[in-house]
Design an enzyme around this catalytic site. Structure first.
Site, mmCIF file in Angstrom:
data_model
loop_
_atom_site.group_PDB
_atom_site.id
_atom_site.type_symbol
_atom_site.label_atom_id
_atom_site.label_comp_id
_atom_site.label_asym_id
_atom_site.label_seq_id
_atom_site.Cartn_x
_atom_site.Cartn_y
_atom_site.Cartn_z
ATOM 1 N N HIS A 68 -17.433 -23.332 1.332
ATOM 2 C CA HIS A 68 -18.759 -22.679 1.398
ATOM 3 C C HIS A 68 -18.644 -21.201 1.048
ATOM 4 C CE1 HIS A 68 -17.204 -21.487 5.302
ATOM 5 N NE2 HIS A 68 -18.175 -20.613 5.402
ATOM 6 N N LYS A 109 -5.159 -24.500 4.541
ATOM 7 C CA LYS A 109 -3.838 -24.357 5.167
ATOM 8 C C LYS A 109 -2.828 -25.142 4.352
ATOM 9 C CE LYS A 109 -2.121 -22.528 9.003
ATOM 10 N NZ LYS A 109 -2.721 -21.475 9.822
HETATM 11 N N1 GLU Z 1 -1.562 -18.011 9.261
HETATM 12 C C1 GLU Z 1 -2.518 -17.133 9.844
HETATM 13 C C2 GLU Z 1 -3.563 -17.914 10.629
HETATM 14 O O1 GLU Z 1 -3.329 -19.020 11.050
HETATM 15 C C3 GLU Z 1 -3.094 -16.150 8.849
HETATM 16 C C4 GLU Z 1 -3.923 -16.735 7.758
HETATM 17 C C5 GLU Z 1 -4.309 -15.717 6.679
HETATM 18 O O2 GLU Z 1 -4.079 -14.540 6.848
HETATM 19 O O3 GLU Z 1 -4.862 -16.181 5.680
HETATM 20 O O4 GLU Z 1 -4.609 -17.433 10.929
#
Ligand code: GLU
Length: 474
Positions: A68, A109
């Site tokens: 989005h 992720k």
């Molecule tokens: N790995 C971190 C989290 O779980 C940072 C993610 C990021 O900065 O994009 O929020």
């Protein structure tokens, strides 16, 4: 994989149940609810790498939960327990997290199934560069659409390799530095990013302790000073949170739980000393002047004011939730409390500040880094000397007006200008405070919302659903 499975619900289901609770509370159209919950895309890549003369296969994932907003954002985890379910759950949490703290990204992720301790630095570089090529050729790593960051098992080093690989693949992309965040400062990173998640945990707790009604809700009194805190996980997040809370706010870290057991001390542990000991010895066992407990997880159930789980998901589950004695839990890790455990703790009156809010500091500062990379200029570079000149003018005006010299420390403060890290921390603090205030307002105003977690999800889902409603679903 993690202990989450012993409860019956997968991590992904646990996150979905939490979101559904908020969707019901705000009476969201079920069709929009279904669209928000769904994970848009997941890719799985398997690739060979020549390791010490043998071909080894590696498997990785990148899940995109919601587009989005673009780019989608979220870390890449290197661990031997990573799987698709976990990556999807974490991607969903990223969507909600960004929305809660007003970071204009969708959620994503990634994960690579690997035990980093088994490989040399050069081998890790080779594997990371190959993984990056797999992701980038498929559009899963790009400054405009999908921007990874560090997570468990990865850090500045991996981000520098990823950026460099992308740069060589797409040298004409003027914004190549923005393809990942969490880079070393010398490679376009931003000051304050490494400690940002831990700093955000500190700011979240500081904001909580600014509201007497909320403190009373957790059956606590006063401020952070002297509060007994147990921290699980002395990785990047747990270490910085514990260090800042003890050194700057006067809290007492009474126990630290790590992979090789737990150490405790009623007088409070010296976090920096424990961290240095861990670096040197590979664990915390044997740390002097502290009581050692082999079954570290037992310490989650010890007496304390605040419990900060800062390691893996699913560590507080139906098997131990009843025994938890903390009044307040600040979720520095992603998903440390399962859906079922959350309900048990709620009934016990334990107040939980949820992960999607508490650990958002990392992505907030990643946002600043991404903007800095697109602007191609360090924050504060243009105004630094101007701030200094204004400070000098103010000093002259005050000294002339009063006929008295200002003390040197005030003068120093006035002419100092703002280094980038101060600007970063100011933006981080503001984001954490505003999000907290929104959460407590939502909690107070909606009778169907009974926890900070549901409030946080409700805020996020309202914001995301607005985009769906405004733009339409095609
Ligand atoms: N790995 C971190 C989290 O779980 C940072 C993610 C990021 O900065 O994009 O929020």
């Amino acid at each position: 994989m993690t202990e989450q499975t012993i409860t019956g619900l997968s991590f992904r289901d646990s996150v979905d149940h939490m979101a559904e609770k908020a969707m019901k509370a705000i009476k969201l159209d079920p069709k929009i609810a279904a669209a928000i919950k769904a994970c848009n895309t997941v890719i799985q890549v398997s690739f060979p790498v020549d390791i010490r003369g043998r071909v080894e296969m590696f498997t990785g994932w990148r899940a995109v939960h919601s587009t989005h907003r673009l780019p989608v954002k979220g870390g890449i985890r290197y661990a031997s327990y990573v799987d698709q379910n976990e990556v999807e759950a974490l991607a969903a949490l990223m969507t909600y997290k960004c929305a809660i703290v007003d970071v204009p990204f969708g959620g994503s992720k990634g994960g690579l199934h690997i035990d980093p301790s088994q490989y040399s630095r050069d081998e890790m570089e080779k594997i990371t560069r190959r993984f990056t090529r797999e992701l980038a050729t498929r559009g899963f790593l790009n400054p405009a659409t999908n921007v990874p960051a560090p997570d468990m098992g990865t850090g500045q080093r991996e981000m520098a390799w990823m950026m460099d690989t992308y740069k060589h693949m797409f040298p004409e992309d003027i914004n190549y530095a923005a393809c990942v965040t969490g880079k070393p400062v010398a490679f376009g990173g931003i000051a304050g990013r490494t400690e940002a998640t831990g700093r955000g945990v500190q700011y979240a707790l500081r904001e909580f302790f600014r509201h007497p009604d909320d403190i009373a809700l957790a059956k606590l009194e006063g401020g952070l000073e002297g509060k007994k805190i147990i921290v699980q996980g002395l990785g990047n997040v747990g270490y910085h949170a514990a260090k800042f809370l003890s050194e700057q706010d006067g809290a007492k870290i009474t126990a630290i739980i790590e992979h090789d057991g737990a150490i405790s001390s009623d007088a409070g542990l010296d976090v920096e000393a424990v961290f240095q000991y861990k670096l040197k010895n590979g664990g915390i066992k044997g740390f002097p002047d502290a009581t050692y407990t082999e079954d570290g997880a037992k310490l989650l159930e010890a007496e304390c004011d605040i419990l900060i789980p800062a390691a893996l998901e699913g560590v507080i589950h139906t098997g131990n939730a009843k025994a938890i004695k903390a009044n307040l839990i600040a979720e520095a890790a992603n998903g440390p409390v399962t859906f079922e455990a959350d309900q048990v703790l709620h009934e016990k009156g334990v107040v939980i500040l949820p992960d999607a809010y508490v650990n958002a500091g990392g992505v907030i500062v990643s946002y600043f880094e991404w903007v800095r990379n697109l602007a191609h200029i360090r924050f504060g570079r243009m105004e630094h000397r101007l701030d200094e000149a204004r400070g000098i003018q103010i000093i002259h005006a005050i000294e002339e007006g009063t006929g008295r010299p200002l003390p040197q420390h005030i003068k120093d403060e006035l002419v100092r200008g703002s280094p980038e890290v101060d600007l970063v921390n100011s933006g981080l603090d503001d984001s954490m405070r505003l999000a907290y205030q929104q959460m407590r307002k939502t909690l107070a105003e909606n009778d169907d919302i009974d926890s900070y977690r549901t409030a946080a999800f409700a805020i996020a889902i309202e914001k995301i659903s607005r985009t769906y409603l405004d733009i339409g679903v095609y």
